[in-house]
Design a protein around this motif. Structure first.
Motif, PDB file in Angstrom:
ATOM      1  N   GLY A   1       3.153  45.927  17.517  1.00  0.00           N
ATOM      2  CA  GLY A   1       1.990  45.539  17.802  1.00  0.00           C
ATOM      3  C   GLY A   1       1.963  44.130  18.632  1.00  0.00           C
ATOM      4  O   GLY A   1       0.982  43.419  18.956  1.00  0.00           O
ATOM      5  N   ASP A   2       3.277  43.878  18.925  1.00  0.00           N
ATOM      6  CA  ASP A   2       3.555  42.390  19.412  1.00  0.00           C
ATOM      7  C   ASP A   2       3.463  42.484  21.063  1.00  0.00           C
ATOM      8  O   ASP A   2       3.789  41.532  21.778  1.00  0.00           O
ATOM      9  CB  ASP A   2       4.647  41.683  19.075  1.00  0.00           C
ATOM     10  N   GLY A   3       3.303  43.737  21.508  1.00  0.00           N
ATOM     11  CA  GLY A   3       3.373  44.023  23.078  1.00  0.00           C
ATOM     12  C   GLY A   3       4.616  44.245  23.795  1.00  0.00           C
ATOM     13  O   GLY A   3       4.683  44.079  24.921  1.00  0.00           O
ATOM     14  N   ASN A   4       5.883  44.196  22.877  1.00  0.00           N
ATOM     15  CA  ASN A   4       6.996  44.190  23.624  1.00  0.00           C
ATOM     16  C   ASN A   4       7.291  45.676  24.029  1.00  0.00           C
ATOM     17  O   ASN A   4       8.312  46.056  24.708  1.00  0.00           O
ATOM     18  CB  ASN A   4       8.265  44.001  22.631  1.00  0.00           C
ATOM     19  N   ILE A   5       6.463  46.695  23.662  1.00  0.00           N
ATOM     20  CA  ILE A   5       6.860  48.251  23.816  1.00  0.00           C
ATOM     21  C   ILE A   5       5.765  48.773  25.065  1.00  0.00           C
ATOM     22  O   ILE A   5       4.527  48.408  25.096  1.00  0.00           O
ATOM     23  CB  ILE A   5       6.510  48.996  22.484  1.00  0.00           C
ATOM     24  N   LYS A   6       6.477  49.470  25.961  1.00  0.00           N
ATOM     25  CA  LYS A   6       5.478  49.653  26.947  1.00  0.00           C
ATOM     26  C   LYS A   6       5.750  51.609  27.036  1.00  0.00           C
ATOM     27  O   LYS A   6       6.704  51.942  26.727  1.00  0.00           O
ATOM     28  CB  LYS A   6       6.137  49.360  28.250  1.00  0.00           C
ATOM     29  N   TYR A   7       4.556  52.157  27.034  1.00  0.00           N
ATOM     30  CA  TYR A   7       4.523  53.477  27.088  1.00  0.00           C
ATOM     31  C   TYR A   7       4.409  54.038  28.536  1.00  0.00           C
ATOM     32  O   TYR A   7       3.610  53.592  29.364  1.00  0.00           O
ATOM     33  CB  TYR A   7       3.326  54.126  26.222  1.00  0.00           C
ATOM     34  N   ILE A   8       5.232  55.042  28.771  1.00  0.00           N
ATOM     35  CA  ILE A   8       5.324  55.595  30.243  1.00  0.00           C
ATOM     36  C   ILE A   8       4.948  57.058  30.088  1.00  0.00           C
ATOM     37  O   ILE A   8       5.337  57.840  29.126  1.00  0.00           O
ATOM     38  CB  ILE A   8       6.485  55.320  30.652  1.00  0.00           C
ATOM     39  N   LEU A   9       4.192  57.454  31.125  1.00  0.00           N
ATOM     40  CA  LEU A   9       3.876  58.999  31.067  1.00  0.00           C
ATOM     41  C   LEU A   9       4.212  59.597  32.374  1.00  0.00           C
ATOM     42  O   LEU A   9       3.924  59.062  33.507  1.00  0.00           O
ATOM     43  CB  LEU A   9       2.204  59.105  31.100  1.00  0.00           C
ATOM     44  N   SER A  10       4.889  60.567  32.438  1.00  0.00           N
ATOM     45  CA  SER A  10       5.278  61.205  33.788  1.00  0.00           C
ATOM     46  C   SER A  10       5.101  62.835  33.542  1.00  0.00           C
ATOM     47  O   SER A  10       4.825  63.504  32.376  1.00  0.00           O
ATOM     48  CB  SER A  10       6.534  60.987  33.993  1.00  0.00           C
ATOM     49  N   GLY A  11       4.963  63.507  34.834  1.00  0.00           N
ATOM     50  CA  GLY A  11       4.833  65.068  34.775  1.00  0.00           C
ATOM     51  C   GLY A  11       3.764  65.435  35.613  1.00  0.00           C
ATOM     52  O   GLY A  11       3.101  64.576  36.619  1.00  0.00           O
ATOM     53  N   GLU A  12       3.116  66.549  35.389  1.00  0.00           N
ATOM     54  CA  GLU A  12       1.960  67.232  36.437  1.00  0.00           C
ATOM     55  C   GLU A  12       0.740  66.206  35.829  1.00  0.00           C
ATOM     56  O   GLU A  12       0.294  66.033  34.912  1.00  0.00           O
ATOM     57  CB  GLU A  12       1.631  68.602  35.852  1.00  0.00           C
ATOM     58  N   GLY A  13      -0.220  65.783  37.271  1.00  0.00           N
ATOM     59  CA  GLY A  13      -1.138  64.971  37.051  1.00  0.00           C
ATOM     60  C   GLY A  13      -1.035  63.807  36.358  1.00  0.00           C
ATOM     61  O   GLY A  13      -1.876  62.908  36.360  1.00  0.00           O
ATOM     62  N   ALA A  14       0.322  63.246  36.233  1.00  0.00           N
ATOM     63  CA  ALA A  14       0.452  61.755  35.558  1.00  0.00           C
ATOM     64  C   ALA A  14       0.035  60.861  36.680  1.00  0.00           C
ATOM     65  O   ALA A  14       0.578  60.945  37.856  1.00  0.00           O
ATOM     66  CB  ALA A  14       1.744  61.715  34.922  1.00  0.00           C
TER      67      ALA A  14
ATOM     68  N   GLN B   1       7.358  58.728  27.116  1.00  0.00           N
ATOM     69  CA  GLN B   1       8.523  57.757  26.711  1.00  0.00           C
ATOM     70  C   GLN B   1       8.129  56.431  26.313  1.00  0.00           C
ATOM     71  O   GLN B   1       7.285  55.938  27.080  1.00  0.00           O
ATOM     72  CB  GLN B   1       9.775  57.880  27.572  1.00  0.00           C
ATOM     73  N   ALA B   2       8.795  55.792  25.319  1.00  0.00           N
ATOM     74  CA  ALA B   2       8.618  54.367  24.707  1.00  0.00           C
ATOM     75  C   ALA B   2       9.955  53.491  25.500  1.00  0.00           C
ATOM     76  O   ALA B   2      10.976  53.809  24.946  1.00  0.00           O
ATOM     77  CB  ALA B   2       8.747  54.350  23.465  1.00  0.00           C
ATOM     78  N   VAL B   3       9.804  52.746  25.975  1.00  0.00           N
ATOM     79  CA  VAL B   3      10.357  51.455  26.724  1.00  0.00           C
ATOM     80  C   VAL B   3      10.408  50.079  26.326  1.00  0.00           C
ATOM     81  O   VAL B   3       9.075  49.829  25.970  1.00  0.00           O
ATOM     82  CB  VAL B   3      10.726  51.812  28.381  1.00  0.00           C
ATOM     83  N   ALA B   4      11.341  49.271  26.512  1.00  0.00           N
ATOM     84  CA  ALA B   4      10.952  47.825  26.125  1.00  0.00           C
ATOM     85  C   ALA B   4      10.623  47.540  27.557  1.00  0.00           C
ATOM     86  O   ALA B   4      10.944  47.620  28.659  1.00  0.00           O
ATOM     87  CB  ALA B   4      12.487  47.264  25.953  1.00  0.00           C
ATOM     88  N   ARG B   5       9.433  46.556  27.153  1.00  0.00           N
ATOM     89  CA  ARG B   5       8.616  45.768  28.312  1.00  0.00           C
ATOM     90  C   ARG B   5       9.532  45.019  29.183  1.00  0.00           C
ATOM     91  O   ARG B   5       9.424  45.248  30.277  1.00  0.00           O
ATOM     92  CB  ARG B   5       7.458  45.245  27.778  1.00  0.00           C
ATOM     93  N   ASP B   6      10.349  44.238  28.561  1.00  0.00           N
ATOM     94  CA  ASP B   6      11.016  43.436  29.352  1.00  0.00           C
ATOM     95  C   ASP B   6      12.198  44.032  30.177  1.00  0.00           C
ATOM     96  O   ASP B   6      12.409  43.473  31.330  1.00  0.00           O
ATOM     97  CB  ASP B   6      11.129  42.271  28.627  1.00  0.00           C
ATOM     98  N   THR B   7      12.919  44.827  29.626  1.00  0.00           N
ATOM     99  CA  THR B   7      14.206  45.488  30.219  1.00  0.00           C
ATOM    100  C   THR B   7      13.969  46.938  30.580  1.00  0.00           C
ATOM    101  O   THR B   7      14.781  47.195  31.249  1.00  0.00           O
ATOM    102  CB  THR B   7      15.323  45.449  29.292  1.00  0.00           C
ATOM    103  N   ASN B   8      12.982  47.536  30.452  1.00  0.00           N
ATOM    104  CA  ASN B   8      12.750  48.791  30.716  1.00  0.00           C
ATOM    105  C   ASN B   8      13.761  49.875  30.054  1.00  0.00           C
ATOM    106  O   ASN B   8      13.922  51.060  30.387  1.00  0.00           O
ATOM    107  CB  ASN B   8      12.512  49.290  32.227  1.00  0.00           C
TER     108      ASN B   8
END
Length: 794
Positions: A83-96, A128-135
């Protein structure tokens, strides 16, 4: 690290008029990944790693959502997200990014556009979940599916309507007509959105439709095509199993009843009156009738025939192939005076009968025809179709040949007049009594000239419509023995002078122009004047040599032997014919050598070759003469032809000299006068003059027969000067200019006469001897030109 997706969506929607219903979609996706790391305090302790395990369910989103805010589809959450905002959620695919967007901090997925399941039923996405600062990926990517939840938003459709169907008339109830099928674009696997039920909106009570299959069937018996042929049926297909609130679609079905033979033929009338005139010829139409059959095609085909009546032998029946009418025609001529009415019975029937409807028969009908015969003014009728008469040849004028008879068959029975058309008796050998039809001769007939006479006799009704009829009359001229026999040929008989006695010299034959009767024959005999000659004899028709002297030719060269021939007819006819016998010299084989006066001395003459040579010479001479004459007549052509020959270079010499002005016989001065000017006015020839210019008074015109040339010329000049509108008929040209550089000037004597100019001609003396004559005439001023005294000098 563990990734879990939890979502609970509550959505309230309207269900097409139903009560509000709440759809609760609990879409839970749980992924737990635990990594346990146990650190043993002592060596040899085994490390344990828990196996990754998860349950991944599909996401759902309802189609056609029209709310003000984007629809929350789901939420992504990772165990490593503190919950500290270091995680970034990414969405890809049809209609993303277009249709589906994700909050990279919270992992909430929203649909930003209205979705239509009929366009695309599901979408495949990757989370997919990636690190916000380093992706740098914190978890491997995972796929999930978002399905579009169907709602009932498409009505049923009939893709192939309108429909056309045919069913036979009089079909039983429940007969299948056709099947109609509707389609629904909604999801057939979810709810009742695509569950269709068929019903009939229009077309009852004649037809019905099965609710589940859409098969249309007949609902009434004995539907008659003749009463009504076409029906318009409307079929409805409704989804939601036909319940209230479902969508519906309709289509039109045009049903046509086809014809069957369920109607027998029927004559509109039971009795048909007809009439025929007695002057009609066989084959002419008397009348028509037709049986009505409302069926179509072969089912309505009607055949006709005569089945009874006293006129079956007089009339016949045919069928018009186009109108299908029964045509009554005359088979034999009818006679008003013999029978005035006939009756016929006609039957009309169907040739093609449907066995299914045999009990509805019989498929035929009958009608009666009453035919009355009408009286007509007919021409007279001869009692015989033709006549043959005989008359003896040489019969006197007025001899009766025979009689023809015709009568009027009409009720009036008018008298008949007879005549012989002249074109059948051009030479008018016969005449006929116009009242009784007696045929007589107009002159004696000769069988040998014409043995048969074929004429026609015309009979015309008196007082009627002048109709006539003709009959053939053949007249045979009977033979009378009026021609004596004669020799068949008149050839000379050639006899050798050394012929032996008793030998047949000639066999004669005879002919007779008359007909020879049975067993009639000719008899031959010598004429009485030569019956006792000693040279020749005749037996039957053979001529014999009687006796021979030392030399027959020494007596005479030609003998004329008269022979009498009798035909033994009645009356007997005989004639004397002369047989010419010429005595000829012959060789030992009795071949005739010569029949001339001097038999032993051949006459001198030219041979055939010499005659041919002479004729050839004559022909050659004639050809030479003809060629010579043709060459003499041929126009001689010049040896050299000048292509550019100028006729002005030809010098033509005339030996006649003019007689001068006093020669009144040389020409007629009247021909030079203008005939239009006789009345004192000369009209324009090119234009119509507006004003007429009278001739000046005082100008005299010479008489028509005047021969004074000087007065004539002066008068014409005065006319031309006084009338400017008239073109000149005679033009006097004065040439006062000889040419540039000429010392002589003009040599015209007319100028000297008509003008009074004083010219000096002394210089002519210096021109030489060639101009001596002119110098003598004009060099002296005392001299003057003599007008008209010498025509040759001028």
């Amino acid at each position: 690290v563990s990734l879990s997706l939890d979502k609970t969506l509550m959505h309230t929607c309207s269900c097409h008029g139903l009560k509000n219903c709440i759809y609760v979609f609990a879409l839970v996706g749980h992924l737990s990944m635990h990594r346990h790391k146990q650190r043993a305090g002592k060596e040899g302790q085994v490390l344990h790693r828990s196996k990754r395990g998860w349950v991944w369910n599909q996401f759902f989103v309802i189609e056609e959502y029209t709310g003000p805010d984007p629809v929350l589809v789901g939420r992504l959450h990772s165990d490593v997200d503190s919950g500290d905002g270091n995680i970034k959620y990414i969405l890809s695919g049809e209609g993303a990014g277009t249709i589906f967007v994700i909050d990279d901090k919270t992992g909430n997925i929203h649909a930003t556009k209205t979705l239509d399941r009929e366009e695309q039923a599901q979408y495949t996405l990757t989370a997919q979940a990636v690190a916000r600062d380093t992706n740098k990926p914190l978890e491997p990517p995972s796929e999930f599916i978002v399905k579009v939840q169907d709602i009932n938003d498409n009505p049923p459709e009939f893709l192939h309507g309108p429909y056309y169907a045919r069913v036979p008339e009089m079909s039983n109830v429940g007969t299948s007509v056709m099947q109609v099928t509707a389609t629904d674009a909604d999801d057939p696997t979810y709810g009742n959105s695509a569950r269709l039920v068929y019903s009939i909106l229009q077309g009852q009570p004649y037809f019905s439709v099965e609710p589940q299959t859409g098969i249309i069937r007949t609902a009434l018996p004995n539907m008659d095509r003749e009463a009504r042929q076409e029906y318009d049926v409307v079929i409805q297909a409704k989804d939601m199993g036909g319940h209230m609130g479902g969508l519906s679609g309709t289509t039109e079905v045009k049903i046509t009843l086809t014809d069957v033979n369920d109607n027998p033929p029927k004559f509109p009338q039971s009795v048909y009156p007809m009439s025929v005139s007695e002057d009609k010829v066989p084959g002419e139409e008397v009348g028509r009738l037709k049986a009505k059959d409302p069926d179509l095609g072969d089912n309505g085909l009607v055949n006709y025939r005569l089945i009874d009546g006293d006129g079956m032998s007089m009339f016949e029946l045919t069928t018009d192939s186009e109108t299908r009418e029964a045509v009554i025609k005359l088979k034999k001529p009818v006679d008003f005076e013999t029978k005035r009415s006939y009756t016929l019975k006609v039957e009309g029937s169907n040739p093609h009968v449907d066995p299914q409807f045999l009990a509805w028969g019989p498929y035929k009908d009958e009608a009666t025809i009453k035919i009355s015969v009408e009286d007509a003014d007919e021409p007279p009728v001869f009692v015989a179709p033709s006549y043959t008469f005989e008359v003896e040849e040489n019969a006197p004028e007025g001899t009766l040949v025979g009689r023809v008879h015709a009568k009027d068959t009409d009720v009036a029975n008018n008298p008949v007049r007879y005549m012989i058309p002249r074109y059948t008796d051009v030479e008018q050998f016969f005449s006929i009594n116009s009242e009784d039809g007696m045929i007589t001769t107009t002159r004696p007939l000769d069988r040998e000239t014409q043995a048969w006479h074929n004429i026609s006799v015309s009979a015309t009704e008196i007082g009627g419509h002048h109709q006539d009829t003709k009959v053939r009359v053949n007249i045979k001229v009977k033979d009378v023995n009026d021609n004596p026999p004669e020799f068949a040929t008149n050839n000379e008989v050639l006899m050798c002078e050394t012929v032996a006695p008793g030998k047949v010299i000639e066999t004669v034959s005879a002919v007779d122009k008359d007909e020879m009767a049975h067993r009639q024959h000719f008899t031959f005999s010598l004429a009485p004047e030569v019956a006792h000659n000693h040279n020749f004899s005749l037996k039957d028709n053979r001529v014999f040599m009687c006796s021979v002297k030392d030399s027959v030719r020494l007596t005479q060269d030609v003998y004329y032997l008269p022979i009498e021939i009798n035909d033994n007819g009645f009356p007997a006819m005989s004639s004397t014919n002369t047989l010419t016998i010429r005595v000829c010299s012959c060789d030992s084989k009795d071949t005739i050598l010569s029949c001339n006066v001097e038999p032993y001395v051949l006459p001198a003459g030219l041979s055939t070759g010499a005659l041919i040579a002479i004729l050839a010479c004559i022909v050659i001479l004639l050809a030479i003469v003809v060629l010579f004459v043709a060459l003499r007549r041929q126009k001689k052509e010049p040896l050299i032809v000048f292509e550019e020959e100028d006729i002005r270079e030809n010098i033509i010499t005339y030996d006649d000299e003019g007689g001068g002005e006093e020669d009144t016989e040389a020409f007629d001065i009247a021909t030079l006068q203008n005939p239009d000017g006789a009345n004192g006015f000369l009209p324009r020839k090119d234009i119509k003059p507006e004003l007429q210019y009278p001739i000046r008074p005082g100008i005299g015109r010479p008489a028509a027969n005047s021969v004074d040339v000087d007065d004539f010329i002066k008068t014409r000049i005065a006319e031309a000067d006084s009338d400017p509108t008239a073109p000149p008929y005679d033009s006097i040209q004065i040439y006062g200019y000889e040419g540039r550089g000429s010392l002589a000037g003009s040599l015209s004597s007319l100028e000297s006469v008509t003008t009074e100019s004083d010219l000096d001609y002394d210089y002519l003396q210096s021109w030489g001897p060639r101009f001596k004559k002119l110098a003598d005439l004009y060099g002296t001023k005392d001299c003057s030109v003599n007008d008209g005294d010498d025509g040759e000098d001028s």
